[in-house]
Design a protein around this motif. Structure first.
Motif, PDB file in Angstrom:
ATOM      1  N   MET A 223       3.699   0.043   7.051  1.00 27.90           N
ATOM      2  CA  MET A 223       5.075   0.280   6.632  1.00 27.90           C
ATOM      3  C   MET A 223       5.315  -0.246   5.223  1.00 27.90           C
ATOM      4  SD  MET A 223       7.980   1.596   7.430  1.00 27.90           S
ATOM      5  CE  MET A 223       8.010   1.814   9.213  1.00 27.90           C
ATOM      6  N   TRP A 224       4.821  -1.457   4.932  1.00 27.47           N
ATOM      7  CA  TRP A 224       5.005  -2.006   3.586  1.00 27.47           C
ATOM      8  C   TRP A 224       4.299  -1.141   2.552  1.00 27.47           C
ATOM      9  CZ3 TRP A 224       2.302  -3.775  -0.613  1.00 27.47           C
ATOM     10  CH2 TRP A 224       3.043  -4.484  -1.571  1.00 27.47           C
ATOM     11  N   GLY A 225       3.097  -0.686   2.875  1.00 26.62           N
ATOM     12  CA  GLY A 225       2.371   0.166   1.942  1.00 26.62           C
ATOM     13  C   GLY A 225       3.101   1.474   1.674  1.00 26.62           C
ATOM     14  N   LEU A 226       3.653   2.085   2.729  1.00 28.92           N
ATOM     15  CA  LEU A 226       4.367   3.347   2.561  1.00 28.92           C
ATOM     16  C   LEU A 226       5.659   3.163   1.782  1.00 28.92           C
ATOM     17  CD1 LEU A 226       3.793   4.774   6.148  1.00 28.92           C
ATOM     18  CD2 LEU A 226       2.834   5.689   4.026  1.00 28.92           C
ATOM     19  N   VAL A 227       6.407   2.091   2.102  1.00 30.27           N
ATOM     20  CA  VAL A 227       7.633   1.806   1.353  1.00 30.27           C
ATOM     21  C   VAL A 227       7.316   1.540  -0.112  1.00 30.27           C
ATOM     22  CG1 VAL A 227       9.528   0.150   1.079  1.00 30.27           C
ATOM     23  CG2 VAL A 227       8.912   0.977   3.353  1.00 30.27           C
ATOM     24  N   SER A 228       6.208   0.850  -0.373  1.00 30.18           N
ATOM     25  CA  SER A 228       5.824   0.550  -1.749  1.00 30.18           C
ATOM     26  C   SER A 228       5.431   1.811  -2.508  1.00 30.18           C
ATOM     27  CB  SER A 228       4.658  -0.449  -1.762  1.00 30.18           C
ATOM     28  OG  SER A 228       5.039  -1.665  -1.150  1.00 30.18           O
ATOM     29  N   ALA A 240      -2.013   0.426  -1.788  1.00 27.74           N
ATOM     30  CA  ALA A 240      -3.254   0.963  -1.226  1.00 27.74           C
ATOM     31  C   ALA A 240      -3.978  -0.087  -0.389  1.00 27.74           C
ATOM     32  CB  ALA A 240      -4.157   1.468  -2.351  1.00 27.74           C
ATOM     33  N   VAL A 241      -3.961  -1.343  -0.870  1.00 20.73           N
ATOM     34  CA  VAL A 241      -4.598  -2.430  -0.114  1.00 20.73           C
ATOM     35  C   VAL A 241      -3.892  -2.624   1.226  1.00 20.73           C
ATOM     36  CG1 VAL A 241      -5.031  -4.913  -0.075  1.00 20.73           C
ATOM     37  CG2 VAL A 241      -5.466  -3.603  -2.160  1.00 20.73           C
ATOM     38  N   ALA A 242      -2.552  -2.589   1.210  1.00 22.02           N
ATOM     39  CA  ALA A 242      -1.797  -2.755   2.451  1.00 22.02           C
ATOM     40  C   ALA A 242      -2.076  -1.621   3.420  1.00 22.02           C
ATOM     41  CB  ALA A 242      -0.296  -2.835   2.143  1.00 22.02           C
ATOM     42  N   LEU A 243      -2.149  -0.394   2.918  1.00 24.53           N
ATOM     43  CA  LEU A 243      -2.439   0.751   3.791  1.00 24.53           C
ATOM     44  C   LEU A 243      -3.833   0.650   4.399  1.00 24.53           C
ATOM     45  CD1 LEU A 243      -0.908   3.647   1.648  1.00 24.53           C
ATOM     46  CD2 LEU A 243      -0.021   2.730   3.787  1.00 24.53           C
ATOM     47  N   THR A 413       5.867   7.615  10.903  1.00 26.34           N
ATOM     48  CA  THR A 413       5.755   8.943  10.303  1.00 26.34           C
ATOM     49  C   THR A 413       6.972   9.288   9.448  1.00 26.34           C
ATOM     50  OG1 THR A 413       6.522   9.855  12.435  1.00 26.34           O
ATOM     51  CG2 THR A 413       4.161   9.900  12.001  1.00 26.34           C
ATOM     52  N   VAL A 414       8.159   8.774   9.803  1.00 19.85           N
ATOM     53  CA  VAL A 414       9.320   8.961   8.923  1.00 19.85           C
ATOM     54  C   VAL A 414       9.071   8.264   7.589  1.00 19.85           C
ATOM     55  CG1 VAL A 414      11.742   8.370   8.586  1.00 19.85           C
ATOM     56  CG2 VAL A 414      10.996   9.338  10.758  1.00 19.85           C
ATOM     57  N   ALA A 415       8.521   7.044   7.630  1.00 21.04           N
ATOM     58  CA  ALA A 415       8.188   6.343   6.386  1.00 21.04           C
ATOM     59  C   ALA A 415       7.131   7.110   5.598  1.00 21.04           C
ATOM     60  CB  ALA A 415       7.694   4.928   6.698  1.00 21.04           C
ATOM     61  N   MET A 416       6.186   7.735   6.297  1.00 26.95           N
ATOM     62  CA  MET A 416       5.194   8.569   5.619  1.00 26.95           C
ATOM     63  C   MET A 416       5.865   9.749   4.922  1.00 26.95           C
ATOM     64  SD  MET A 416       2.140   8.548   8.487  1.00 26.95           S
ATOM     65  CE  MET A 416       1.072   9.671   7.581  1.00 26.95           C
TER      66      MET A 416
END
Length: 475
Positions: A223-228, A240-243, A413-416
């Motif tokens: 979630m943090w990676g997608l929000v970022s 990318a590291v978080a994802l 998936t909404v965050a995606m």
């Protein structure tokens, strides 16, 4: 067939009084949560000025809320099974109330961000456990209408939230955005205590501690990676590291779940055909449309020259279409069946979204508004249909596990979808060299993803979800 038998076999589209009351109460609580979640953005500049920071830093209050929401959802079903759904739901409302009051008293940005994380954790229990209470109260043939009613008020909150946030901030101060939750939550607690049915918990068994840590950390990293990725202020490297970390943690959980008798997220639910189909095509559809609330105002302001107020008013059009659909989704699905209904409305959502990206709103506003209205209408049916089909063949004993699993993937998936829309916009802007044609390609790309979801539904059996569309109150 004798008349009495024919009458008994006819499907009833009316909810029983108990189911209707339960759905309305849960819907009202979801309204309070969504109202708080959507009203904060309007107050960020005023909050930043008083707390002596900047609005970009305080945007972390939104991210913190999403992270808190993500971490506890996988555990919510287990908590409801162990302690009872009504008890956990009541506890979540109390936590939301206490954290809201504390947010209003926050003396610094760091404390406010931490408290918003706690608020998100409360929301992570409210959403799935509230749905679970409604699912357990409803008969099979009532689920479609009941779930449409559950999210009815939650759809109104995003329309009211930004306006209310601006109003409170202007006249009484931003802290009242949080304090207003006090009387609303107390009223909700009385309704829950007085009217909601309760299911006793089962004290035996142990928690899957390792699975909870793996899923919580994994979903939080994703979630943090997608929000970022959706935030232009954050560099892509940390995202990318978080994802990657989130993917590895969830892969470790899959391995762990296969060796555990009672994992926190029951992956064996994917063996249920209707649940698997709803998760697969529904996830693709949410990726396609999840970023539209973000994409529309950006397009209207940056490409078409609309003011923020004008853009906000236009964004209400798909919300109005979705609101109207809630009164017809059950009737439409009974007429078409799940497979045909999902396919046709998937096509409609994809076409309306793609055309909306091509039509210049200042030149042909009626046609543009019609596309947005049709998109909102079709998107609403898809969300309700996927959200109910997932439970078509899940036994009542497994409703808690299914709800946790479904909502965890839904949020992700909404965050995606938001990340996809933001990434497409940034990529198009870089390639477009100052032009605006790339906006249309963003809409066409998202429309193509929605179209793929529509064709995925054709793989469903014709009988998919029929148990939800037939029956009578006696059943």
């Amino acid at each position: 067939m004798p008349p009495a038998t024919a009458a008994a076999a006819a499907p009833s589209e009316r909810l029983s009084p108990q189911t209707r009351r339960t759905a309305w109460i849960v819907s009202s609580i979801f309204f309070v949560e969504q109202l708080d979640a959507t009203s904060v953005a309007s107050a960020l500049p005023a909050m930043a000025a008083e707390l002596q920071t900047d609005a970009v830093t305080l945007s972390a209050t939104i991210t913190a809320y999403l992270l808190g929401l993500t971490i506890l959802i996988p555990l919510s079903g287990r908590l409801a099974e162990r302690y009872g759904d009504k008890k956990v739901f009541t506890g979540a409302i109390w936590l939301f109330l206490a954290s809201s009051i504390a947010c209003g008293l926050a003396p610094s940005a760091s404390i406010l961000i931490a408290l918003r994380f706690v608020q998100g954790m409360a929301g992570a229990l409210m959403a799935p456990v509230g749905r679970l209470i409604v699912l357990r109260a409803a008969a099979k043939h009532e689920i479609v209408e009941a779930m449409a009613l559950v999210i009815l008020l939650a759809m109104i909150a995003p329309m009211v939230g930004p306006f209310l946030g601006g109003l409170l901030t202007t006249y009484v101060g931003w802290r009242w955005i949080f304090w207003i939750n006090g009387p609303l939550c107390l009223a909700a607690l009385w309704l829950v205590w007085r009217y909601l049915p309760a299911t006793e918990g089962r004290q035996e068994g142990t928690f899957d501690v390792r699975g909870t840590l793996l899923t919580g950390a994994g979903f939080a990293c994703l979630m943090w990676g997608l929000v970022s990725l959706a935030d232009a202020q954050v560099r892509s490297g940390p995202a990318a590291v978080a994802l990657a970390a989130g993917g590895l943690l969830l892969a470790a959980y899959v391995r762990h779940a296969r060796r555990t008798a009672a994992p926190v997220l029951a992956l064996d639910l994917l063996a249920v055909r209707s649940f698997r189909d709803a998760m697969a095509s529904g996830s693709v559809f949410r990726i396609a449309v999840g970023g539209v609330p973000f994409l529309l105002p950006v397009t209207l302001q940056q490409r078409d020259g609309y003011s923020p107020l004008e853009a906000g008013l236009v964004v209400l059009i798909p919300a109005a279409g979705g609101f109207a659909m809630k009164f017809f989704s059950g009737k439409i699905l009974r007429r078409t069946g799940y497979r045909k209904g999902l396919f046709l409305h998937g096509l409609m959502a994809a076409a309306c979204l793609a055309v909306a990206g091509l039509v210049p709103p200042r030149d042909v506003l009626p046609a543009y508004a019609a596309m947005l209205l049709g998109f909102g209408w079709a998107r609403s049916l898809q969300m309700n249909a996927f959200g109910t089909l997932a439970y078509a063949d899940v036994g009542r004993a497994r409703l808690a596990a299914a709800t946790s699993f479904f909502l965890a993937i839904q949020n992700l998936t909404v965050a995606m979808g938001v990340a996809a829309a933001a990434s497409l916009l940034r990529g198009g802007a870089a390639i477009g060299a100052g032009g605006t044609a790339f906006y249309s390609w963003v809409y066409l790309t998202l429309g193509a993803i929605a179209l793929a979801s529509a064709f995925m539904t054709l793989a469903m059996p014709r009988s998919a979800g029929q148990d939800l569309l037939q029956g009578n109150r006696a059943s």
